[in-house]
Design a protein around this motif. Structure first.
Motif, PDB file in Angstrom:
ATOM      1  N   PHE A 121       0.835  -1.192   0.000  1.00 34.72           N
ATOM      2  CA  PHE A 121       0.000   0.000   0.000  1.00 34.72           C
ATOM      3  C   PHE A 121       0.874   1.248   0.000  1.00 34.72           C
ATOM      4  N   THR A 122       0.600   2.178  -0.921  1.00 33.64           N
ATOM      5  CA  THR A 122       1.358   3.423  -0.992  1.00 33.64           C
ATOM      6  C   THR A 122       0.659   4.508  -0.197  1.00 33.64           C
ATOM      7  N   THR A 124      -0.252   8.017   1.159  1.00 26.62           N
ATOM      8  CA  THR A 124      -0.093   9.421   0.760  1.00 26.62           C
ATOM      9  C   THR A 124      -0.586  10.376   1.841  1.00 26.62           C
ATOM     10  N   GLY A 125      -1.303   9.863   2.814  1.00 24.96           N
ATOM     11  CA  GLY A 125      -1.796  10.724   3.880  1.00 24.96           C
ATOM     12  C   GLY A 125      -2.298   9.900   5.047  1.00 24.96           C
ATOM     13  N   LYS A 127      -4.802  10.119   8.987  1.00 23.59           N
ATOM     14  CA  LYS A 127      -5.540  10.884   9.993  1.00 23.59           C
ATOM     15  C   LYS A 127      -5.341  10.224  11.334  1.00 23.59           C
TER      16      LYS A 127
ATOM     17  N   ALA B  93      -5.861   0.939   6.209  1.00 24.32           N
ATOM     18  CA  ALA B  93      -5.365   1.737   5.099  1.00 24.32           C
ATOM     19  C   ALA B  93      -6.491   1.782   4.072  1.00 24.32           C
ATOM     20  N   VAL B  94      -6.882   2.979   3.673  1.00 28.43           N
ATOM     21  CA  VAL B  94      -8.017   3.146   2.780  1.00 28.43           C
ATOM     22  C   VAL B  94      -7.537   3.587   1.410  1.00 28.43           C
ATOM     23  N   CYS B  95      -7.900   2.829   0.379  1.00 27.45           N
ATOM     24  CA  CYS B  95      -7.487   3.200  -0.974  1.00 27.45           C
ATOM     25  C   CYS B  95      -8.371   4.331  -1.487  1.00 27.45           C
ATOM     26  N   LEU B 104      -4.470  -3.057   8.936  1.00 22.20           N
ATOM     27  CA  LEU B 104      -3.034  -3.107   9.190  1.00 22.20           C
ATOM     28  C   LEU B 104      -2.731  -4.263  10.146  1.00 22.20           C
ATOM     29  N   GLU B 129      -6.132   6.361  10.553  1.00 19.63           N
ATOM     30  CA  GLU B 129      -6.420   5.815   9.226  1.00 19.63           C
ATOM     31  C   GLU B 129      -5.351   6.294   8.271  1.00 19.63           C
ATOM     32  N   LEU B 130      -4.911   5.391   7.424  1.00 18.56           N
ATOM     33  CA  LEU B 130      -3.949   5.766   6.397  1.00 18.56           C
ATOM     34  C   LEU B 130      -4.686   5.902   5.077  1.00 18.56           C
ATOM     35  N   TYR B 131      -4.229   6.813   4.241  1.00 21.14           N
ATOM     36  CA  TYR B 131      -4.814   6.991   2.916  1.00 21.14           C
ATOM     37  C   TYR B 131      -3.737   6.823   1.865  1.00 21.14           C
ATOM     38  N   GLY B 132      -4.134   6.339   0.721  1.00 18.40           N
ATOM     39  CA  GLY B 132      -3.183   6.153  -0.360  1.00 18.40           C
ATOM     40  C   GLY B 132      -3.754   5.254  -1.424  1.00 18.40           C
ATOM     41  N   TYR B 133      -2.891   4.420  -2.016  1.00 24.34           N
ATOM     42  CA  TYR B 133      -3.338   3.588  -3.119  1.00 24.34           C
ATOM     43  C   TYR B 133      -2.878   2.156  -2.930  1.00 24.34           C
ATOM     44  N   CYS B 134      -3.804   1.238  -3.142  1.00 29.31           N
ATOM     45  CA  CYS B 134      -3.458  -0.176  -3.033  1.00 29.31           C
ATOM     46  C   CYS B 134      -2.676  -0.592  -4.283  1.00 29.31           C
TER      47      CYS B 134
END
Lengths: 146, 146
Positions: A121-122, A124-125, A127, B93-95, B104, B129-134
């Motif tokens: 998972f990449t 980018t942000g 919370k 982690a949310v795509c 996680l 919560e993490l944000y990004g791309y799967c």
DNA sequence: ATCAGTGCAAACGATTTGCACCTCG
DNA sequence: CGAGGTGCAAATCGTTTGCACTGAT
């Protein structure tokens, strides 16, 4: 504070009286505000002028689309709030007793590597919200429950 | 899985048909569910039996009050979800592309001291919560936008 | 003059509540 | 039996939308 220089607003956006007012309220805010809070503050600021709450919602949506503001949901209670995008981000410690929100002076993730945790998972942000008790409420609790 | 031993439910709580069903749905869930999702699953489980959505809300509130379930708001979109309190906590982690939620494997805060950051605030819990791309969406993005 | 922006009122989805009936303990 | 739980329908809250009108460019 009395910094009245022209706002550099996005191209192709009509800079109406209503938008100016919403922008000004956001500019003067020291913390994220809900749509209704913004609506009330705008009414106060622009005394006498007619206003629709739905307009505030539409303005906030438009601002968000252009990257002027960021919309956020507080994890604790789901309240939706808006704030001007000033770059950078803030985390809060939320008191479970008095519900005060205390901004953290820095982001704990400045000091942590997340790579290994997230596999492919990449990130980018992120919370983060902390929960617990502020000094006042902790003292109060210790006094009442030995 | 076919662990049908008696549930140890809180004292002073009537263990009705409806509550049993809600509990069973939560027990079989592999991720947090919204009230409506739970309602649908209960209907499925208890085919033919009458059911009111408001009852599900009331049951969930009662369960939460007794510490049986925990209620949570997803930061991304504000969805309210419930899950059985199994002790411990999970971060996701949310795509941002496909909105998949990936649990996680561990909590990054296991390795971080929060003391200094929070001053006089006593931390008892946190949400992250993490944000990004799967992987899939990242690959897709790289293919379409060079 | 044009079309994005606005006010208003109605629609909406999620959640809550009042009330009469039902059921677990 | 009786308090607590339930179903139903109506109320509420925050937010969105359709429409006709207005005003910034």
């Amino acid at each position: 504070m009395n910094d009245k220089r022209e706002i550099r607003y996005p191209e192709g956006m009509k800079w109406t009286r209503q938008r100016k007012n919403v922008y000004e309220v956001l500019q003067e805010a020291t913390e994220p505000l809900s749509a209704v809070q913004i609506y009330r503050l705008v009414e106060e600021l622009a005394e006498g002028e007619e206003y629709a709450l739905s307009t505030v919602y539409r303005i906030l949506a438009a601002f968000e689309e252009r990257g002027l503001v960021s919309k956020d949901t507080w994890m604790g209670d789901g309240t939706v709030v808006y704030e001007l995008n000033r770059g950078g981000h803030t985390h809060y410690a939320v008191c479970l007793e008095c519900h005060k929100r205390i901004a953290l002076p820095s982001c704990p993730f400045a000091h942590i590597r997340l790579g290994r945790e997230t596999g492919d998972f990449t990130v980018t942000g992120h919370k983060l919200e902390l929960y617990g008790y502020c000094r006042e409420c902790k003292a109060e609790k210790e006094r009442t429950e030995p």
